[in-house]
Design a protein around this motif. Structure first.
Motif, PDB file in Angstrom:
ATOM      1  N   THR A 125       0.415  -1.360  -0.422  1.00 51.77           N
ATOM      2  CA  THR A 125      -0.099   0.168  -0.443  1.00 51.77           C
ATOM      3  C   THR A 125       0.956   0.823   0.246  1.00 51.77           C
ATOM      4  OG1 THR A 125      -0.173   0.077   2.689  1.00 51.77           O
ATOM      5  CG2 THR A 125      -2.004  -1.412   1.042  1.00 51.77           C
ATOM      6  N   ALA A 193      -5.709   6.229   2.246  1.00 55.01           N
ATOM      7  CA  ALA A 193      -6.425   4.959   2.726  1.00 55.01           C
ATOM      8  C   ALA A 193      -5.365   3.370   3.614  1.00 55.01           C
ATOM      9  CB  ALA A 193      -8.116   5.169   2.690  1.00 55.01           C
ATOM     10  N   ALA A 194      -5.572   3.156   2.616  1.00 57.73           N
ATOM     11  CA  ALA A 194      -5.499   1.670   2.439  1.00 57.73           C
ATOM     12  C   ALA A 194      -4.185   1.193   2.948  1.00 57.73           C
ATOM     13  CB  ALA A 194      -5.001   1.260   0.788  1.00 57.73           C
ATOM     14  N   ARG A 195      -3.213   2.304   3.103  1.00 54.87           N
ATOM     15  CA  ARG A 195      -2.165   2.617   4.258  1.00 54.87           C
ATOM     16  C   ARG A 195      -2.702   1.997   4.794  1.00 54.87           C
ATOM     17  NH1 ARG A 195       1.573   7.516   3.402  1.00 54.87           N
ATOM     18  NH2 ARG A 195      -0.453   8.171   4.448  1.00 54.87           N
ATOM     19  N   ASP A 196      -2.913   3.048   5.620  1.00 52.35           N
ATOM     20  CA  ASP A 196      -3.551   3.260   6.982  1.00 52.35           C
ATOM     21  C   ASP A 196      -3.349   2.783   7.545  1.00 52.35           C
ATOM     22  OD1 ASP A 196      -2.564   6.315   6.769  1.00 52.35           O
ATOM     23  OD2 ASP A 196      -4.203   7.036   6.607  1.00 52.35           O
ATOM     24  N   GLU A 197      -5.281   1.334   6.710  1.00 50.26           N
ATOM     25  CA  GLU A 197      -5.665   0.414   7.064  1.00 50.26           C
ATOM     26  C   GLU A 197      -4.574  -0.829   6.996  1.00 50.26           C
ATOM     27  OE1 GLU A 197      -9.080  -2.320   5.330  1.00 50.26           O
ATOM     28  OE2 GLU A 197      -8.799  -1.495   4.555  1.00 50.26           O
ATOM     29  N   ALA A 198      -3.467  -1.001   6.261  1.00 54.51           N
ATOM     30  CA  ALA A 198      -2.588  -2.131   6.312  1.00 54.51           C
ATOM     31  C   ALA A 198      -1.539  -1.331   7.687  1.00 54.51           C
ATOM     32  CB  ALA A 198      -1.846  -1.541   4.924  1.00 54.51           C
ATOM     33  N   VAL A 200      -2.763  -0.240  10.610  1.00 58.02           N
ATOM     34  CA  VAL A 200      -3.131  -0.313  11.275  1.00 58.02           C
ATOM     35  C   VAL A 200      -3.364  -1.703  12.058  1.00 58.02           C
ATOM     36  CG1 VAL A 200      -5.936  -0.605  12.582  1.00 58.02           C
ATOM     37  CG2 VAL A 200      -4.596   1.746  12.081  1.00 58.02           C
ATOM     38  N   ALA A 201      -3.542  -2.578  10.973  1.00 58.63           N
ATOM     39  CA  ALA A 201      -3.208  -4.421  10.518  1.00 58.63           C
ATOM     40  C   ALA A 201      -2.287  -5.355  10.881  1.00 58.63           C
ATOM     41  CB  ALA A 201      -3.381  -4.908   9.306  1.00 58.63           C
ATOM     42  N   TYR A 204      -2.406  -3.960  15.137  1.00 55.33           N
ATOM     43  CA  TYR A 204      -2.813  -5.334  15.890  1.00 55.33           C
ATOM     44  C   TYR A 204      -2.094  -6.890  16.540  1.00 55.33           C
ATOM     45  CZ  TYR A 204      -7.555  -3.693  14.262  1.00 55.33           C
ATOM     46  OH  TYR A 204      -8.323  -2.446  13.324  1.00 55.33           O
TER      47      TYR A 204
END
Length: 405
Positions: A125, A193-198, A200-201, A204
């Motif tokens: 991402t 947004a995809a980079r931020d989601e990645a 966050v993953a 986790y």
């Protein structure tokens, strides 16, 4: 004449016998009288008197606060802020940074899960963000070029140097380039947004402390598979159980018939079975507004006024609810006996101390009265046995029989 002289030398045995009989009787009655007198003397001294049945009590230390305790209840120490820290993804535990008893700060790393796939997705991402940024730069350059062509066309169409068709084509290219810039900007936002989601993953996989606390239990080890639901075979849900030690309170069960004697803010004294020599000041924090029908009781939460590292969750506790605050001179225990064991004559106080099977009268100096007990300052020691409600016939040296029951 010689015969008469010899007869005069004979002894009259009848007179001698009478004297012996009289002397023996006198000795006998003298001995009887002496034995009776000795018996009376020994009886009065308590040596020959029968054992007197008495009720004993132990001289012991008593806290003054027990004199104004209105209610006692038992319960357990419970952390009001407690969490089973678990992951939001299913993965393998590869690093554990704490153990039982570890103190952690909020947001401190507790454990890390395997997340190579999430890191790879994050790298992808990030590359897509770079690609979208370059595409946007290209679209903006094309838009600048199309806008310049449009401006030239607009100036040339009036004198008739170009045809209307050429002008219309320049307008269309300018609009197309503008739309392309908007599309590339949207693509860049989507990539970010995809980079931020990645990212966050990836986060986790890092399990962090939600608040300051102490690790109570460790529920997983390196190599275990963790899952949020714990439904998979041999999978674990929580990594550790964490508690905020500053939120410890005693949850005591008070009978429904006695709950009227408890009020929010009421002073209390807490004693833990694990620390019998320590007493902790507390205050009623909450009366839970519901009853337990199975136990006919209401839960009362009592907060500790001062934290202590020796206090641990799930310790059994006893709570004394007081009618008033404990004074500065009432915090230490004092030696005491039951008030009924005290004999007062004017300014002199006495107690009968039990020594083996006999008692001795001991002068004592007393202090303040503590309900049904009285403070003993001089005369007795902790562990001594004294007579409760001594009979009037009891004397120092009397033989006694203890009625322990």
């Amino acid at each position: 004449m010689p015969e008469d002289d010899v007869s005069k030398l004979r002894i009259d045995k009848s007179k001698v016998s009478i004297r012996r009989r009289r002397g023996g009787r006198l000795l006998f009655w003298t001995l009887v009288a002496g034995a009776c007198g000795l018996g009376v003397l020994l009886y009065r001294m308590g040596i020959l008197a029968p054992a007197v049945e008495v009720t004993p009590a132990t001289v012991q230390y008593l806290y003054p606060s027990q004199a104004f305790t209105v209610l006692n209840a038992s319960g357990y120490v419970v952390a009001q802020r407690k969490a089973a820290v678990a992951p939001k993804i299913t993965s393998q535990l590869v690093h554990l940074a704490v153990e039982e008893g570890s103190r952690v700060k909020a947001d401190q790393l507790i454990a890390r899960l395997e997340n190579e796939d999430a890191r790879a997705a994050l790298d992808r991402t990030r590359a897509e963000v770079e690609l979208a940024r370059h595409n946007l730069d290209q679209a903006r350059a094309e838009f600048e070029n199309a806008l310049q062509d449009y401006e030239r066309s607009r100036r040339l169409i009036v004198p008739g140097y170009i045809t209307q068709a050429e002008h219309d084509a320049a307008v269309a290219r300018m609009k197309t380039a503008r739309a392309a810039v908007a599309a590339r900007e949207a693509a860049l936002r989507a990539a970010r947004a995809a980079r931020d989601e990645a990212a966050v993953a990836v986060g986790y996989a890092e399990i962090r402390a939600p608040f300051d606390g102490v690790v109570l239990t460790k529920n997983a080890d390196v190599g275990d598979i963790l899952t949020p639901l714990g439904a998979a075979a041999n999978a674990k849900a929580a990594v550790v159980t964490l508690a905020d030690m500053n939120s410890l309170q005693v949850e005591a069960d008070v009978s429904e018939s006695s709950i009227g004697q408890v009020n929010v803010g009421q002073p209390c004294v807490i004693q833990l079975d694990a620390l019998p020599d320590a007493r902790f000041s507390g205050r009623v924090h909450m009366i839970v507004p519901t009853a337990d029908r199975t136990k006919a009781s209401v839960m009362v939460k009592v907060a500790f006024l001062e934290p202590d590292p020796r206090i641990l969750p799930e310790m059994s506790a006893k709570v004394a609810f007081l009618s008033r605050e404990v004074g500065a001179d009432e915090e230490q225990p004092v030696l005491s006996i039951p008030r009924s064991a005290l004999i007062t004559e004017g300014e002199r106080s006495t107690a009968f101390r039990i020594r083996g099977d006999r008692v001795e009268a001991v002068p004592v100096r007393v202090g303040r009265f503590l309900g049904s007990a009285v403070e003993v300052r001089v005369g007795l020691e902790a562990g001594d046995k004294v007579v409760v409600d001594p009979p009037a016939s009891l004397r120092s040296g009397s033989k006694v029989k203890s009625l322990e029951g």
